[in-house]
Motif scaffolding. Structure first.
Motif, PDB file in Angstrom:
ATOM      1  N   ARG A  81      42.280 -44.068 110.626  1.00 39.60           N
ATOM      2  CA  ARG A  81      42.492 -43.941 109.862  1.00 39.60           C
ATOM      3  C   ARG A  81      41.324 -44.267 109.130  1.00 39.60           C
ATOM      4  NH1 ARG A  81      44.910 -37.470 110.369  1.00 39.60           N
ATOM      5  NH2 ARG A  81      43.189 -37.588 113.280  1.00 39.60           N
ATOM      6  N   PRO A  82      40.286 -44.485 108.498  1.00 44.55           N
ATOM      7  CA  PRO A  82      39.916 -44.065 106.948  1.00 44.55           C
ATOM      8  C   PRO A  82      40.804 -43.682 106.001  1.00 44.55           C
ATOM      9  CG  PRO A  82      37.708 -43.542 108.489  1.00 44.55           C
ATOM     10  CD  PRO A  82      39.456 -43.304 108.772  1.00 44.55           C
ATOM     11  N   TRP A  83      40.857 -44.650 104.711  1.00 40.28           N
ATOM     12  CA  TRP A  83      41.353 -44.420 104.171  1.00 40.28           C
ATOM     13  C   TRP A  83      40.513 -43.382 102.612  1.00 40.28           C
ATOM     14  CZ3 TRP A  83      46.373 -43.592 102.526  1.00 40.28           C
ATOM     15  CH2 TRP A  83      46.896 -44.046 101.277  1.00 40.28           C
ATOM     16  N   ARG A  84      40.894 -42.000 102.283  1.00 40.08           N
ATOM     17  CA  ARG A  84      40.275 -41.498 101.527  1.00 40.08           C
ATOM     18  C   ARG A  84      40.462 -41.430 100.652  1.00 40.08           C
ATOM     19  NH1 ARG A  84      39.232 -35.560 104.737  1.00 40.08           N
ATOM     20  NH2 ARG A  84      41.235 -35.405 104.946  1.00 40.08           N
ATOM     21  N   LEU A  85      39.129 -41.675  99.360  1.00 33.92           N
ATOM     22  CA  LEU A  85      39.764 -41.851  97.880  1.00 33.92           C
ATOM     23  C   LEU A  85      38.873 -40.818  97.376  1.00 33.92           C
ATOM     24  CD1 LEU A  85      40.915 -42.491  95.660  1.00 33.92           C
ATOM     25  CD2 LEU A  85      39.152 -44.953  95.608  1.00 33.92           C
ATOM     26  N   ASP A  86      39.420 -40.285  96.561  1.00 40.22           N
ATOM     27  CA  ASP A  86      38.562 -38.817  96.184  1.00 40.22           C
ATOM     28  C   ASP A  86      37.703 -40.166  94.421  1.00 40.22           C
ATOM     29  OD1 ASP A  86      37.656 -36.369  94.954  1.00 40.22           O
ATOM     30  OD2 ASP A  86      38.791 -36.557  93.530  1.00 40.22           O
ATOM     31  N   PRO A  87      36.692 -39.609  93.330  1.00 38.84           N
ATOM     32  CA  PRO A  87      36.410 -41.013  92.824  1.00 38.84           C
ATOM     33  C   PRO A  87      37.157 -39.511  91.369  1.00 38.84           C
ATOM     34  CG  PRO A  87      34.655 -39.031  93.033  1.00 38.84           C
ATOM     35  CD  PRO A  87      35.710 -38.932  94.343  1.00 38.84           C
ATOM     36  N   VAL A  88      37.699 -38.259  91.384  1.00 34.09           N
ATOM     37  CA  VAL A  88      37.918 -38.323  89.874  1.00 34.09           C
ATOM     38  C   VAL A  88      39.693 -39.120  90.157  1.00 34.09           C
ATOM     39  CG1 VAL A  88      38.366 -35.577  88.844  1.00 34.09           C
ATOM     40  CG2 VAL A  88      36.637 -36.393  89.879  1.00 34.09           C
ATOM     41  N   PRO A  89      40.178 -39.531  89.299  1.00 33.10           N
ATOM     42  CA  PRO A  89      41.514 -39.773  89.232  1.00 33.10           C
ATOM     43  C   PRO A  89      42.268 -38.848  87.996  1.00 33.10           C
ATOM     44  CG  PRO A  89      40.192 -40.637  87.708  1.00 33.10           C
ATOM     45  CD  PRO A  89      39.052 -40.144  87.966  1.00 33.10           C
ATOM     46  N   ILE A 436      33.603 -29.698  91.822  1.00 31.58           N
ATOM     47  CA  ILE A 436      34.899 -30.125  90.584  1.00 31.58           C
ATOM     48  C   ILE A 436      35.448 -28.542  90.814  1.00 31.58           C
ATOM     49  CG2 ILE A 436      36.117 -30.500  88.719  1.00 31.58           C
ATOM     50  CD1 ILE A 436      34.711 -32.667  89.640  1.00 31.58           C
ATOM     51  N   GLU A 437      36.627 -28.651  92.006  1.00 30.49           N
ATOM     52  CA  GLU A 437      37.849 -28.767  92.648  1.00 30.49           C
ATOM     53  C   GLU A 437      39.082 -28.094  92.304  1.00 30.49           C
ATOM     54  OE1 GLU A 437      36.617 -25.969  95.899  1.00 30.49           O
ATOM     55  OE2 GLU A 437      35.036 -26.063  95.988  1.00 30.49           O
ATOM     56  N   PRO A 438      39.962 -27.356  91.708  1.00 27.54           N
ATOM     57  CA  PRO A 438      41.566 -27.415  91.731  1.00 27.54           C
ATOM     58  C   PRO A 438      41.853 -28.008  93.192  1.00 27.54           C
ATOM     59  CG  PRO A 438      41.240 -24.702  91.179  1.00 27.54           C
ATOM     60  CD  PRO A 438      39.156 -25.712  91.232  1.00 27.54           C
ATOM     61  N   ARG A 439      42.916 -28.780  93.101  1.00 26.14           N
ATOM     62  CA  ARG A 439      43.757 -28.615  94.036  1.00 26.14           C
ATOM     63  C   ARG A 439      45.194 -29.223  94.144  1.00 26.14           C
ATOM     64  NH1 ARG A 439      39.788 -26.711  96.073  1.00 26.14           N
ATOM     65  NH2 ARG A 439      39.075 -27.018  98.034  1.00 26.14           N
ATOM     66  N   ASN A 440      46.343 -28.537  94.708  1.00 31.73           N
ATOM     67  CA  ASN A 440      47.739 -29.210  94.529  1.00 31.73           C
ATOM     68  C   ASN A 440      47.533 -30.564  94.565  1.00 31.73           C
ATOM     69  OD1 ASN A 440      47.676 -26.147  95.689  1.00 31.73           O
ATOM     70  ND2 ASN A 440      49.205 -26.340  93.929  1.00 31.73           N
ATOM     71  N   ALA A 441      48.562 -31.163  94.053  1.00 27.27           N
ATOM     72  CA  ALA A 441      48.918 -32.823  93.892  1.00 27.27           C
ATOM     73  C   ALA A 441      50.033 -33.075  93.474  1.00 27.27           C
ATOM     74  CB  ALA A 441      48.360 -33.354  92.244  1.00 27.27           C
ATOM     75  N   GLY A 459      51.166 -46.126  86.363  1.00 27.87           N
ATOM     76  CA  GLY A 459      49.704 -45.686  87.397  1.00 27.87           C
ATOM     77  C   GLY A 459      50.251 -44.890  88.995  1.00 27.87           C
ATOM     78  N   GLY A 460      50.035 -45.364  89.705  1.00 28.10           N
ATOM     79  CA  GLY A 460      50.270 -44.548  90.742  1.00 28.10           C
ATOM     80  C   GLY A 460      49.416 -44.214  92.019  1.00 28.10           C
ATOM     81  N   LEU A 461      50.211 -43.644  92.801  1.00 30.52           N
ATOM     82  CA  LEU A 461      49.592 -43.000  94.051  1.00 30.52           C
ATOM     83  C   LEU A 461      49.212 -40.925  94.149  1.00 30.52           C
ATOM     84  CD1 LEU A 461      47.710 -43.676  96.478  1.00 30.52           C
ATOM     85  CD2 LEU A 461      49.488 -43.480  98.063  1.00 30.52           C
ATOM     86  N   THR A 462      48.602 -41.026  93.874  1.00 31.41           N
ATOM     87  CA  THR A 462      48.603 -39.859  93.415  1.00 31.41           C
ATOM     88  C   THR A 462      47.698 -39.418  94.893  1.00 31.41           C
ATOM     89  OG1 THR A 462      47.766 -39.523  91.126  1.00 31.41           O
ATOM     90  CG2 THR A 462      47.726 -37.399  92.657  1.00 31.41           C
ATOM     91  N   ARG A 463      48.139 -37.692  95.713  1.00 30.57           N
ATOM     92  CA  ARG A 463      47.243 -37.136  96.503  1.00 30.57           C
ATOM     93  C   ARG A 463      47.487 -35.368  96.356  1.00 30.57           C
ATOM     94  NH1 ARG A 463      52.330 -38.208 100.752  1.00 30.57           N
ATOM     95  NH2 ARG A 463      53.115 -38.544  98.202  1.00 30.57           N
ATOM     96  N   VAL A 464      46.674 -35.668  96.994  1.00 29.19           N
ATOM     97  CA  VAL A 464      45.846 -33.986  96.763  1.00 29.19           C
ATOM     98  C   VAL A 464      45.738 -33.727  98.196  1.00 29.19           C
ATOM     99  CG1 VAL A 464      45.005 -34.136  94.610  1.00 29.19           C
ATOM    100  CG2 VAL A 464      43.217 -34.580  96.374  1.00 29.19           C
ATOM    101  N   ALA A 465      45.715 -32.051  97.934  1.00 32.86           N
ATOM    102  CA  ALA A 465      45.633 -31.957  99.348  1.00 32.86           C
ATOM    103  C   ALA A 465      44.006 -31.052  99.523  1.00 32.86           C
ATOM    104  CB  ALA A 465      46.302 -30.012  99.382  1.00 32.86           C
ATOM    105  N   ILE A 480      43.949 -36.143 100.161  1.00 35.20           N
ATOM    106  CA  ILE A 480      43.034 -36.692  99.820  1.00 35.20           C
ATOM    107  C   ILE A 480      44.065 -38.386  98.295  1.00 35.20           C
ATOM    108  CG2 ILE A 480      40.858 -37.110  98.869  1.00 35.20           C
ATOM    109  CD1 ILE A 480      39.645 -34.217  99.850  1.00 35.20           C
ATOM    110  N   SER A 481      43.433 -39.061  98.792  1.00 36.55           N
ATOM    111  CA  SER A 481      44.384 -40.335  97.892  1.00 36.55           C
ATOM    112  C   SER A 481      43.519 -39.943  96.440  1.00 36.55           C
ATOM    113  CB  SER A 481      44.431 -41.160  98.201  1.00 36.55           C
ATOM    114  OG  SER A 481      43.416 -42.864  98.060  1.00 36.55           O
ATOM    115  N   LYS A 482      44.501 -40.205  95.237  1.00 38.17           N
ATOM    116  CA  LYS A 482      43.006 -40.558  93.842  1.00 38.17           C
ATOM    117  C   LYS A 482      43.854 -41.591  93.379  1.00 38.17           C
ATOM    118  CE  LYS A 482      42.161 -35.734  92.778  1.00 38.17           C
ATOM    119  NZ  LYS A 482      41.268 -36.182  92.060  1.00 38.17           N
ATOM    120  N   ASP A 483      43.071 -42.350  92.334  1.00 33.04           N
ATOM    121  CA  ASP A 483      43.737 -43.388  91.461  1.00 33.04           C
ATOM    122  C   ASP A 483      44.201 -42.391  90.184  1.00 33.04           C
ATOM    123  OD1 ASP A 483      44.004 -45.774  90.643  1.00 33.04           O
ATOM    124  OD2 ASP A 483      42.370 -45.981  89.206  1.00 33.04           O
ATOM    125  N   THR A 484      44.946 -43.462  90.332  1.00 33.51           N
ATOM    126  CA  THR A 484      45.694 -42.571  88.060  1.00 33.51           C
ATOM    127  C   THR A 484      46.112 -43.621  87.799  1.00 33.51           C
ATOM    128  OG1 THR A 484      47.980 -42.010  90.129  1.00 33.51           O
ATOM    129  CG2 THR A 484      47.924 -41.763  87.564  1.00 33.51           C
TER     130      THR A 484
END
Length: 857
Positions: A81-89, A436-441, A459-465, A480-484
């Motif tokens: 599956r493609p890796w998913r990245l949110d543009p908001v770190p 822009i919505e809040p998600r648990n991380a 930094g690190g690997l942030t993941r949100v629901a 979904i992953s995020k940059d940190t």
């Protein structure tokens, strides 16, 4: 509580609503965004929803083209599956990061001391600081590893922790990862992509760079090499391309300059670990493992494992190889240890924990067990062993019957369970459905031992629901992953992974050893590519002839079409196909032709060949340049989208075949122009030359070896063969308007200057076999060299007039058929000898065994 004080904007922050009792990373405990978040969101606001969505799509395109995937078990239709990245770190201030950094270093130090004691003197057990049942009944404790730790400053080389912020704003450690921590490569790729899609914002925000961490990782692995070896050989041991994080294994191998290996690539001899390469056995000094420790040695650990190296643990005992992390380190992932870490921190470090763990009660103690049983509704119950089938259970959602069943299980074996406080993760802004919505991380951090200290990735690997109010953030569950972004007070200085020699100092070039497994895959990449091209060109020629037949309705066109249809079945080996003599099938071949193009379950079909090409290329992902991999992805993805996933008709198939040919030519051109003429290239091109010769001979045997009563039919077949082999233009330039069988055979069979001829393939294959490592320095010819010399010489001695001599009692050109059949037999024998000589890795099946240490990434 809803925060609506921020100015209205197009990306929806005016609707951003935090929840009562939940800490939000942007607002903290105030009704106003934190200053650095306010600046960042203002930049997004000026960009607007449409542009931010374009940036998000651009990020996904870059990730897809770079081959960033996450494998999912149990999903046979879409394994990668493609890796998913949110543009908001996630933004973290430098002040807060200093606290996290210090806490992670302390925790790594503590776990390293615990590991050293458990597999060493075991004072913690003798003094009662750790219960024996907690250690000995955990799957991560490997008894054969006791006493196997070497004399190193630090044994826990790599460490990772999952952090979440609670309602009070404090960071909590949810769990520790010590077996084979994954995610650092994904974090690096996320950063690379974010710098591309938000360059101005990234530059203005002043974010700490990640390269320093990977520089420390290189140094840390080199430091643990046995016998203080100056330039150790470091390999990354992977379970293979079916592992869920295989992309990361290949990515880190290429980025750090290490060799990616599977268990079959290594062997133990004379108390050392050796890499099986085309050049022979190469000593291995350090193994960065991504295989669970119990699978690493089938001789002393899990006997059923096909992923490890028999005898590896004995080499570790002798001090001749270092492994990061050591075999047995998964004991530190025992969640029951969390309950004892505060006391152990005071015992070893005389310090309180700087990063507290989630409140944990181990049921092996009576008081703690009773507390857990009395509070099932408000706790999370976890088994201490995280093997498949053992999952965390939220007591509050269980039925009365399920609670009683769980209570009975705990009472039967209380030491195998823990209870944990249910933690409400903080929320974080995420760009979901254009808003822009809040998600648990959850934040995963990474630590590496280097020199006299531990180094933490800034930094690190942030993941949100994916869904609101959901606490499950794993990629397996659709997270979904995020940059940190750890903010710096001043711009970070660039860090390079390159080692700079003294000025004007010449350094000897190092040729990286090619493993026999990689050589095997390269060989088959070449073969599958040529099979794909041969079928594509022939199928395209058939479609052209089908169109002519329908348009002009000439009998000779129809007869030529029948010849080509039967040839298609013979070349693809998709019997019975058009061979079975079904007149109706030959009259209306469209359905069979579409099946040959689309049916992925049909061996020999175009889709099956493309899939086999992609899988072989993916298995050696670390060997391809970024541009080359992009061409591999384009071939597979475009065919998937435009042909397999769409309802196309026979007319639309033609343009897709043209596009496929373009993709194949792009890959061929990239590899020809960017690969050095070393072992990898030799194997890739040898596979191509062998398969092109076999495909061309199959084509000639099915068409030109047959005698035709009508000259018009023979001329059409000759032209079709020239078109299918991309040789019509060169033939017309040479022979003008004359088309004769001997001339066509001269071009396609014997012309050594024509890249499409059989003679050219044999000549190139002979050159490649002579240049392969095992051919160097030998005074006699190897078996494969003798075979190719015979095939090449026999073909060179042929006379086209003799090949086309007519025997009135035969329906074929007997001598031509004999030569083609003989050459085919020799080529198949050459393929067998190459496999026996160079592909010596054990043929283990790549079992779809999820790595326990990585299954929740």
């Amino acid at each position: 509580m809803s925060n609506t004080n921020s100015p209205a904007n197009d990306i929806g922050t005016q609707y951003y609503a935090t929840q009562l009792g939940i800490y939000d990373e942007m607002y903290a405990t105030e009704n106003k965004a934190l200053p650095y978040w306010e600046r960042f969101m203002a930049a997004l606001d000026s960009m607007g929803t449409e542009k931010l969505e374009l940036r998000r799509k651009e990020a996904q395109r870059l990730l897809r083209e770079n081959g960033v995937t996450y494998n999912v078990y149990g999903d046979s239709q879409n394994l990668t599956r493609p890796w998913r990245l949110d543009p908001v770190p996630l933004l973290i201030s430098s002040e807060e990061w200093s606290v996290i950094d210090a806490g992670l270093k302390q925790r790594a130090d503590l776990l390293d001391l615990i590991l050293k004691d458990i597999y060493g003197k075991q004072n913690l057990l003798k003094k009662g600081l750790l219960p024996a049942e907690l250690i000995y009944d955990h799957e991560g404790f490997l008894r054969p590893c006791v006493g196997a730790l070497q004399n190193q400053q630090r044994h826990l080389t790599i460490y990772s922790a999952n952090l979440a912020r609670g309602p009070n704003g404090r960071m909590w450690v949810l769990d520790d990862r010590t077996q084979a921590p994954s995610g650092s490569g994904y974090a690096l790729e996320n950063r690379t992509v974010m710098r591309r899609v938000l360059p101005d914002i990234f530059r203005e925000t002043q974010v700490h760079r990640l390269a320093g961490f990977f520089k420390a990782l290189q140094k840390g692995l080199a430091d643990i090499a046995p016998h203080n070896k100056e330039d150790p050989r470091i390999v990354i041991l992977t379970p293979g391309p079916l592992n869920e994080t295989y992309f990361e294994h290949a990515y880190l191998a290429a980025y750090l300059g290490f060799t990616l290996v599977q268990g079959g690539d290594l062997t133990v001899r004379d108390g050392h670990v050796w890499l099986k390469s085309l050049e022979g056995l190469q000593a291995v000094d350090v193994i960065l493992r991504r295989v669970d420790d119990s699978f690493c040695d089938p001789l002393e650990l899990r006997s059923s494992s096909q992923l490890g190296v028999a005898g590896l643990l004995e080499v570790v005992r002798r001090g001749n190889v270092a492994i990061a992390n050591p075999l047995g380190s998964s004991i530190l992932e025992n969640p029951g240890l969390l309950a004892f870490l505060p006391r152990l921190s005071r015992y070893f470090l005389n310090q309180e924990l700087k990063l507290s763990s989630v409140a944990t009660w181990w049921c092996g103690q009576r008081r703690e067990r009773d507390f857990v049983l009395q509070n099932l509704d408000s706790l999370v119950i976890k088994p201490i062993n995280r093997s498949l089938g053992n999952h965390a259970v939220f007591g509050g959602v269980l039925s009365v019957k399920e609670k009683e069943q769980l209570r009975s299980q705990i009472l039967a074996k209380p030491h195998l369970y823990i209870g944990q406080e249910q933690v409400s993760f903080s929320t974080l802004p995420a760009f979901i459905d254009h808003h822009i919505e809040p998600r648990n991380a959850v934040l995963r951090n990474f630590v590496v031992a280097s020199g006299d200290d531990y180094v933490v990735m800034p930094g690190g690997l942030t993941r949100v629901a994916r869904q609101r109010d959901n606490f499950i953030v794993s990629n397996q569950a659709g997270g979904i992953s995020k940059d940190t972004w750890v903010l710096a007070s001043e711009p970070d200085k660039p860090v390079s992974l390159w080692t700079q020699p003294r000025r004007n100092q010449l350094i000897d070039a190092v040729t990286e050893s090619l493993t026999s497994r990689a050589a095997d895959n390269l060989f088959w990449v070449g073969r599958h590519l040529e099979r794909t091209e041969a079928v594509t060109r022939l199928l395209r020629t058939v479609l052209l002839k089908l169109r002519e037949t329908l348009e002009f309705k000439e009998p000779v066109d129809n007869e030529c079409l029948k010849v080509l249809l039967r040839t298609l079945t013979q070349v693809t080996l998709t019997y019975p196909g058009f061979i079975k003599g079904d007149a109706q099938l030959l009259k209306t071949p469209e359905a069979e032709l579409l099946s040959l193009a689309k049916d992925s379950h049909r061996k020999g079909s175009l889709t099956a060949n493309i899939h086999a090409f992609f899988q072989a290329a993916f298995s050696i992902r670390d060997l391809w340049s970024q541009d080359t991999w992009r061409s591999v992805d384009n071939i597979q993805r475009r065919w998937q989208q435009r042909v397999i996933n769409s309802e196309i008709n026979i007319e639309q198939l033609q343009s897709n075949l043209d596009d496929l040919i373009t993709g194949i030519v792009a890959f061929t051109g990239l590899t020809s122009e960017s690969m050095t003429r070393e072992a990898a290239w030799l194997m890739l091109d040898s596979g191509r030359r062998l398969e092109r010769a076999l495909a061309l001979i199959a084509l000639l045997r099915s068409t030109l070896a047959l005698r035709y009563e009508e000259d018009a039919l023979q001329n059409q077949v000759l032209e079709a063969v020239l078109v299918s082999t991309d040789s019509l233009t060169i033939y017309q330039r040479r022979y003008r308007s004359f088309i004769q069988l001997p001339l066509v055979l001269e071009l396609l069979l014997l012309d050594e200057t024509h890249p499409r001829s059989v003679a050219y393939q044999l000549q190139q294959l002979s050159i490649h076999l002579d240049a392969l490592p095992r051919g160097k320095g030998k005074s006699h010819l190897s078996e494969e060299e003798r075979l190719i010399l015979k095939a090449y010489t026999d073909l060179r001695l042929c006379n086209v007039l003799e090949l086309t001599r007519v025997n009135e009692n035969e329906g074929i050109y007997t001598e031509l058929e004999r030569v083609l059949s003989h050459t085919t037999d020799l080529l198949w024998r050459i393929a067998e000898v190459i496999a026996q000589t160079y592909f010596s890795h054990s043929q283990t099946s790549q079992l779809m065994i999820p790595s326990v240490s990585e299954e929740e990434l």
